[in-house]
Write an enzyme that holds these catalytic residues in place. Structure first.
Site, PDB file in Angstrom:
ATOM      1  N   LYS A  98      37.654  53.729  43.643  1.00  0.00           N
ATOM      2  CA  LYS A  98      37.869  53.551  45.064  1.00  0.00           C
ATOM      3  C   LYS A  98      38.818  52.384  45.325  1.00  0.00           C
ATOM      4  CE  LYS A  98      33.012  54.650  45.864  1.00  0.00           C
ATOM      5  NZ  LYS A  98      31.712  54.027  46.268  1.00  0.00           N
ATOM      6  N   GLY A  99      38.881  51.467  44.367  1.00  0.00           N
ATOM      7  CA  GLY A  99      39.549  50.182  44.574  1.00  0.00           C
ATOM      8  C   GLY A  99      40.993  50.242  45.044  1.00  0.00           C
ATOM      9  N   ASP A 104      44.088  49.080  41.633  1.00  0.00           N
ATOM     10  CA  ASP A 104      43.926  47.769  42.252  1.00  0.00           C
ATOM     11  C   ASP A 104      44.243  46.647  41.272  1.00  0.00           C
ATOM     12  OD1 ASP A 104      41.657  48.332  40.711  1.00  0.00           O
ATOM     13  OD2 ASP A 104      40.211  47.816  42.264  1.00  0.00           O
ATOM     14  N   ASP A 131      42.775  44.746  34.321  1.00  0.00           N
ATOM     15  CA  ASP A 131      41.927  43.672  33.800  1.00  0.00           C
ATOM     16  C   ASP A 131      41.933  43.771  32.269  1.00  0.00           C
ATOM     17  OD1 ASP A 131      40.082  41.595  33.739  1.00  0.00           O
ATOM     18  OD2 ASP A 131      38.387  42.816  34.294  1.00  0.00           O
ATOM     19  N   LYS A 188      45.407  40.776  35.882  1.00  0.00           N
ATOM     20  CA  LYS A 188      44.603  39.662  35.351  1.00  0.00           C
ATOM     21  C   LYS A 188      44.845  39.648  33.850  1.00  0.00           C
ATOM     22  CE  LYS A 188      40.170  39.171  37.067  1.00  0.00           C
ATOM     23  NZ  LYS A 188      38.711  39.487  36.983  1.00  0.00           N
ATOM     24  N   PHE A 231      36.621  35.976  39.673  1.00  0.00           N
ATOM     25  CA  PHE A 231      36.135  37.211  40.273  1.00  0.00           C
ATOM     26  C   PHE A 231      36.806  37.426  41.621  1.00  0.00           C
ATOM     27  CE2 PHE A 231      33.824  40.676  41.874  1.00  0.00           C
ATOM     28  CZ  PHE A 231      33.513  41.402  40.739  1.00  0.00           C
ATOM     29  N   ASP A 257      35.946  45.192  45.026  1.00  0.00           N
ATOM     30  CA  ASP A 257      34.572  44.982  45.488  1.00  0.00           C
ATOM     31  C   ASP A 257      33.752  44.104  44.561  1.00  0.00           C
ATOM     32  OD1 ASP A 257      34.390  47.022  43.374  1.00  0.00           O
ATOM     33  OD2 ASP A 257      32.299  47.206  44.004  1.00  0.00           O
ATOM     34  N   ARG A 288      35.346  45.207  50.040  1.00  0.00           N
ATOM     35  CA  ARG A 288      36.562  46.028  49.923  1.00  0.00           C
ATOM     36  C   ARG A 288      37.389  45.964  51.205  1.00  0.00           C
ATOM     37  NH1 ARG A 288      36.081  49.373  45.329  1.00  0.00           N
ATOM     38  NH2 ARG A 288      34.007  50.199  44.914  1.00  0.00           N
TER      39      ARG A 288
END
Ligand code: IMP
Ligand code: MG
Length: 180
Positions: A45-46, A101, A104, A132, A153, A160, A166
């Site tokens: 969803k991000g 999004d 990582d 990141k 974070f 989220d 979000r």
């Protein structure tokens, strides 16, 4: 009344900065994909806010579709991955741009880009709002990057913590006391 903004330690990328970043990325993609009718694959969803804003900044023929990837384990990135929702479009021969999004560890997108290549796509490129990079495990880098972020974070603009935050219009660092 308690606001979601109160849980943010600091704003990393403001709403105005996000708009500028997206305008720039949209211009770049428009130029590079002119006449190729790229398929934008938004990773739910991000990436929803980022991908839809970016899509409106691509000023050439393009399509958008939505995919979802999840791990079998309980929310950790170490579990086996699966495609929870695949693209509706036929992937063979398409120029695909995966939009997410954040990159990582890279494990999720490494898995998904591998899947896309196995479908005989014409090309696969990766566009992420945030990188990141200190946390990378998989051998993957993005082709289009909005901004590099530190190993903290991050929430907002699609990202989220336990499905919350979000809807923050900016990218920020979540206060430690919220998740510790
Ligand atoms: P990966 O570790 O690169 O496989 O990232 C998997 C997913 O974890 C990303 O698509 C995000 O949805 C989520 N994620 C990674 N870092 C953060 C963060 O700082 N905040 C919120 N979600 C994150
Ligand atoms: Mg994600």
């Amino acid at each position: 009344m308690k606001s979601i903004h109160d849980d943010v330690a600091k704003i990393l990328i403001s709403k105005e900065e996000i708009a500028k970043i997206i305008e720039k990325l949209g211009k770049q993609i428009t130029e590079e994909y002119e006449g190729k009718n790229p398929l934008i694959l938004c990773v739910l969803k991000g990436a929803a806010p980022f991908a839809t804003d970016l899509f409106r900044n691509i000023n050439t023929e393009a399509e958008i579709d939505f995919v979802q990837i999840s791990s079998y384990g309980l929310g950790t990135t170490s579990g086996a991955l699966k495609i929870k929702r695949d693209a509706d479009a036929e992937l063979e021969g398409r120029h695909v741009i995966v939009v997410d999004d954040i990159l990582d560890t890279g494990n999720t997108l490494n898995y998904f880009c591998g899947y896309l290549r196995s479908k005989n796509t014409a090309s696969v490129k990766l566009c992420v709002m945030l990188d990141k990079r200190e946390r990378r495990q998989a051998d993957i880098e993005a082709d289009y990057i909005g901004a590099v972020v530190p190993d903290e974070f991050i929430v907002g603009y699609g990202l989220d913590y336990a499905e919350k935050y979000r809807n923050l219009p900016y990218v920020g660092v979540l206060k430690r006391e919220i998740y510790e």
